[in-house]
Scaffold this active site. Structure first.
Site, PDB file in Angstrom:
ATOM      1  N   GLY A 316       0.835  -1.199   0.000  1.00 15.99           N
ATOM      2  CA  GLY A 316       0.000   0.000   0.000  1.00 15.99           C
ATOM      3  C   GLY A 316       0.868   1.246   0.000  1.00 15.99           C
ATOM      4  O   GLY A 316       1.979   1.242  -0.534  1.00 15.99           O
ATOM      5  N   GLU A 317       0.359   2.319   0.584  1.00 11.93           N
ATOM      6  CA  GLU A 317       1.060   3.609   0.677  1.00 11.93           C
ATOM      7  C   GLU A 317       1.250   4.293  -0.682  1.00 11.93           C
ATOM      8  O   GLU A 317       1.905   5.323  -0.766  1.00 11.93           O
ATOM      9  CB  GLU A 317       2.461   3.469   1.310  1.00 11.93           C
TER      10      GLU A 317
END
EC number: 2.4.2.21
Length: 351
Positions: A316-317
């Site tokens: 993610g991120e």
């Protein structure tokens, strides 16, 4: 803009520029099609940017963070405090996306929509405080309509800042313990796919944990069954503040004319919601990669998306999207800097 700004028209693709870029591709010193998917990628960016030789000199990465009430059901391998702790890591430069943003010379902003950590006031973080995370969606809606619309607006505001900064590409990232559960629930509700095919390990659940997570999602879907056909209400019932912000950002980018590079499973679910709300946004969404979460493939197939990378990512991120940026930049460089047959005095294939 009216109160339902997300329904406003999206910017049209420059079809004339697409034709010109296609014509240029045919004249470059290589066999037609020999650069595979890099060729239509450059042509598509030409149409999105409205210029014959597109480029990604200015890149905007926005990380949206929020906590999730459903974590009370034991659906995550990590404690909720990690969300707030990671906000500091983002702005301190120690997170994966922080490293990638530096390498790509991207503008990185971090938006905290609402965590369980009280009194967070971190330099470099936009704290919006929509609530101490969402409510437990097994017991009721994750957020009120007012909170949901504020989260959509937060995403839009980020896209408008990107536009003001001259960004040619927008990447949205997310951070929120429990958000793969929320994304899986939204995807199940909108796609009608069995939970068992969509629920995955998230941050590292074992098989027993994944099974429990699936049961929690089943309970939530039963509770909110009446809203399954309504993408916006499904987002508010089952989503997170950061997921709603991603939806708002994607739609605003399409309205303002900024190409979007969509990250992994959670971001792709946000893209699915955005397309259901306003289908005209779809051409503005490029998909960076197919991640390790089992539900990601189903969402990408529904969106008829061709991800650029397949590296088994599940962080993610916005990290997977950031990793795909050099590929986009090189596609643009090849398209813009290669010589034509005429320029290089190289014989073309006979017509």
């Amino acid at each position: 803009m009216n109160n339902s700004w997300w329904l406003e028209p999206c910017k049209a693709i420059d079809t004339q520029m697409v034709e010109q870029a296609l014509a240029r591709q045919q004249q470059l010193t290589k066999p037609a099609g020999s650069l595979g998917r890099l060729e239509p990628l450059a042509v598509r960016l030409a149409g999105l940017q409205g210029r014959l030789k597109p480029g990604i000199e200015r890149l905007w990465i926005a990380i949206f963070a929020g906590d999730h009430g459903v974590v009370a059901e034991g659906v995550s391998a990590y404690p909720q405090e990690v969300t707030g702790q990671m906000l500091l890591n983002f702005v301190s430069g120690g997170a994966a996306i922080s490293v990638l943003a530096r390498q790509l010379q991207a503008q990185l902003e971090v938006v905290d929509l609402g965590t369980v950590t009280p009194g967070l006031n971190l330099p470099g973080v936009r704290h919006l405080n929509l609530g101490a995370g969402t409510q437990n969606f097994v017991q009721g809606p994750a957020m009120t309509r007012a909170q949901g619309e504020q989260a959509l607006q937060a995403g839009r505001d980020s896209a408008l800042r990107a536009h003001a900064d001259g960004a040619q590409l927008f990447i949205g990232g997310e951070m929120g313990i429990g958000n793969t559960t929320a994304a899986s629930a939204i995807a199940c509700a909108l796609l009608g796919i069995p939970v068992a095919q969509l629920a995955g390990p998230g941050t590292g659940l074992n098989a027993e944990g994944v099974n429990h997570k699936a049961q929690v999602i089943e309970r939530a879907l039963a509770l909110h069954d009446a809203s399954r056909g309504d993408a916006l209400q499904t987002l508010f019932n089952l989503g997170g503040f950061e997921v709603a912000a991603l939806v708002g950002a994607y739609l605003a980018c399409a309205q303002e004319g900024i190409a979007v590079l969509v990250d992994g499973f959670i971001c792709s679910v946000a893209a699915l919601v955005a397309v259901r709300l306003n289908p005209a946004c779809a051409p503005w969404l490029l998909f960076a990669h197919q991640g390790a979460e089992p539900g990601h493939r189903h969402v990408l197939q529904t969106l008829q998306a061709e991800p650029l990378l397949d590296l088994g990512l599940r962080l993610g991120e916005g990290s997977g999207a950031a990793l795909a940026v050099p590929l986009l930049r090189l596609a643009c460089d090849l398209h813009g800097q290669m010589a034509t047959f005429a320029e290089a005095a190289v014989a073309d294939r006979p017509a």
